[in-house]
Design an enzyme around this catalytic site. Structure first.
Site, PDB file in Angstrom:
ATOM      1  N   ARG A   1       0.846  -1.193   0.000  1.00  0.00           N
ATOM      2  CA  ARG A   1       0.000   0.000   0.000  1.00  0.00           C
ATOM      3  C   ARG A   1       0.886   1.249   0.000  1.00  0.00           C
ATOM      4  NH1 ARG A   1      -1.753   1.371   4.649  1.00  0.00           N
ATOM      5  NH2 ARG A   1      -2.662  -0.643   5.194  1.00  0.00           N
TER       6      ARG A   1
ATOM      7  N   TYR B   1     -15.543  19.131 -14.124  1.00  0.00           N
ATOM      8  CA  TYR B   1     -15.876  17.730 -14.389  1.00  0.00           C
ATOM      9  C   TYR B   1     -16.962  17.299 -13.381  1.00  0.00           C
ATOM     10  CZ  TYR B   1     -15.431  12.657 -14.324  1.00  0.00           C
ATOM     11  OH  TYR B   1     -15.704  11.317 -14.352  1.00  0.00           O
TER      12      TYR B   1
ATOM     13  N   ASP C   1      -6.435  20.605 -12.794  1.00  0.00           N
ATOM     14  CA  ASP C   1      -6.794  19.299 -13.358  1.00  0.00           C
ATOM     15  C   ASP C   1      -6.393  19.356 -14.830  1.00  0.00           C
ATOM     16  OD1 ASP C   1      -8.030  17.133 -14.563  1.00  0.00           O
ATOM     17  OD2 ASP C   1      -9.814  17.228 -13.298  1.00  0.00           O
TER      18      ASP C   1
ATOM     19  N   LYS D   1      -7.539   8.704 -18.923  1.00  0.00           N
ATOM     20  CA  LYS D   1      -7.786   9.338 -20.201  1.00  0.00           C
ATOM     21  C   LYS D   1      -6.507   9.338 -21.058  1.00  0.00           C
ATOM     22  CE  LYS D   1     -11.644   9.959 -17.964  1.00  0.00           C
ATOM     23  NZ  LYS D   1     -11.976  11.177 -17.219  1.00  0.00           N
TER      24      LYS D   1
HETATM   25  C1  LIG Z   1     -12.467  11.482 -15.918  1.00  0.00           C
HETATM   26  C2  LIG Z   1     -12.082  12.736 -15.253  1.00  0.00           C
HETATM   27  C3  LIG Z   1     -11.855  12.777 -13.866  1.00  0.00           C
HETATM   28  C4  LIG Z   1     -12.058  11.581 -12.973  1.00  0.00           C
HETATM   29  O1  LIG Z   1     -11.148  10.557 -13.238  1.00  0.00           O
HETATM   30  P1  LIG Z   1     -11.458   8.997 -13.014  1.00  0.00           P
HETATM   31  O2  LIG Z   1     -10.184   8.357 -13.446  1.00  0.00           O
HETATM   32  O3  LIG Z   1     -12.641   8.662 -13.871  1.00  0.00           O
HETATM   33  O4  LIG Z   1     -11.758   8.817 -11.568  1.00  0.00           O
HETATM   34  C5  LIG Z   1     -11.448  13.988 -13.318  1.00  0.00           C
HETATM   35  N1  LIG Z   1     -11.297  15.094 -14.069  1.00  0.00           N
HETATM   36  C6  LIG Z   1     -11.517  15.088 -15.408  1.00  0.00           C
HETATM   37  C7  LIG Z   1     -11.332  16.347 -16.182  1.00  0.00           C
HETATM   38  C8  LIG Z   1     -11.926  13.917 -16.039  1.00  0.00           C
HETATM   39  O5  LIG Z   1     -12.159  13.924 -17.358  1.00  0.00           O
END
Ligand SMILES: *Cc1c(COP(=O)(O)O)cnc(C)c1O
Length: 383
Positions: free
Chosen positions: A50, A102, A174, A199
């Site tokens: 962990r 988001y 982000d 992504k």
């Molecule tokens: C998908 C996404 C998230 C969340 O990420 P997960 O891997 O699905 O938990 C946060 N911010 C943005 C801009 C996203 O597109």
């Protein structure tokens, strides 16, 4: 070597060394929960998985290198990463966040952390100076997403950093939509950069993962403590998959940009298409800022239909053959989504439409298939 070499070389090599026991060029999947100790407390830096796992450590170093960061940490999802960042705060602390965040971040802030006494303000950041309207002595953090989802608004990261610096606040960016290939927020003055590595970083729609990078030793230490204490850490197999995906990030992003431009221009010239949202257009409201802080404009595009009809948007989204109708983004395969009924369905219609998320809005995550096949697919689907 890692800091001196260029982006593509670092994407392939940073954090990785031939396996000392076999010479294996790829970092092995260390599928283990624990590590044998010579005597109590005497070990090679690994005690329990962990806390640390060598496959994850390699990935964290690679992502940190691509964000020009001193430190990187990976989490079991993008949301897991954001959860850890907000846990740096205490009840009573206030956050000023981008107003079209988001959906998952908005939900976590308003439904989970508001209940723990953290206060969130949602601000239109088209002009960074608007942040000043929400500042008070309890403000601790500015939370920015750029480009935004689904309207591809651009926020001036340097402008936000100036305010954060002046007031001694953390600036979190982000960076999921841009990826480290197109934008490096820490270089522009951000304190923390976070990713849904699900992504573009992973890039193959086969793993869910999050990442956080910073140059601040204390913040890194606190985040690592939260990660180990709360436990939202990714497993070694997922770490391996993202490490492998990352090796082609620069090549993939170049093609996402080429296809994105071709499709944005095709849509804009189509008689049935109304608005096209893409930061690469010279008349995009913050195009000059996009040009300054991004190396390219990416493959995320939204558009509306002149008919303004939900039925027409639905029909279009079900007629595409190369674009698949699905949530998510950033993979090699092209996706189409309908925000009003999918990602933004929870927002009341009036509020949704006011922000621009109308019934006929469609969002594309343009993949890296052949450009002509993608254009043809949309031409046929629009009809
Ligand atoms: C998908 C996404 C998230 C969340 O990420 P997960 O891997 O699905 O938990 C946060 N911010 C943005 C801009 C996203 O597109």
């Amino acid at each position: 070597m890692e800091q001196k070499s260029r982006f593509g070389t670092r994407a392939i090599h940073a954090g990785q060394h031939p396996d000392p026991s076999t010479g294996a060029i790829m970092t092995p999947i260390y599928q283990t929960s624990t590590y044998v100790q010579e005597s109590p407390g005497k070990h090679k830096g690994y005690a329990y998985a962990r806390g640390k796992n060598p496959t994850r450590v390699a990935l964290e170093a690679c992502i940190a290198s691509l964000e020009n960061a001193k430190h990187g940490l990976c989490f079991s999802s993008g949301q897991g990463a954001e959860d850890a960042i907000i846990k740096l705060l205490r009840p009573g602390d206030e956050v000023i966040a981008t107003d079209d965040l988001y959906g998952g971040s908005y939900r976590m802030f308003t439904k989970i952390f508001s209940g723990f006494g953290i206060v969130f303000h949602f601000a239109d950041m088209h002009n960074a100076s608007n942040i000043r309207n929400y500042l008070n002595e309890k403000t601790r953090m500015i939370w920015v997403e750029t480009p935004t989802n689904p309207l591809m608004k651009i926020i001036d990261i340097s402008g936000c950093a100036k305010i954060a610096n002046e007031k001694g606040l953390m600036l979190v960016v982000d960076n999921t939509f841009a990826s480290p290939y197109l934008q490096n927020p820490l270089d522009l003055g951000a304190t923390i950069v976070t990713h849904s590595a699900t992504k573009y970083i992973g890039g193959h729609s086969d793993v869910v993962m999050g990442a956080v990078c910073t140059n601040d030793d204390k913040i890194h230490e606190d985040l690592a403590f939260i990660a180990n204490s709360c436990g939202a850490v990714p497993g070694p197999m997922d770490s391996f998959l993202v490490l492998r995906g990352l090796k082609t990030l620069h090549v993939r992003m170049q093609m996402h940009c080429i296809n994105g431009k071709a499709i944005a221009e095709f849509l804009r010239s189509h008689p049935k298409v109304d608005k096209v949202y893409w930061p690469g257009f010279s008349d995009h409201p913050n195009h000059e800022i996009a040009k300054r802080q991004m190396r390219g404009f990416g493959g995320m595009i939204s558009f509306t239909l002149k008919s303004h009809s939900m039925e027409d948007a639905f029909a279009l989204a079900s007629r595409t053959r190369v674009f698949s109708l699905a949530e998510s983004l950033g993979g090699v395969e092209s996706l189409i989504g309908h925000p009003a009924s999918m990602t933004h369905a929870a927002i009341p219609k009036e509020q949704r439409e006011k922000s621009g998320v109308v019934d006929s809005l469609l969002r594309l995550s343009v993949g890296i298939e052949d450009t002509e096949d993608l254009v043809e697919d949309l031409r046929n689907a629009i009809g």
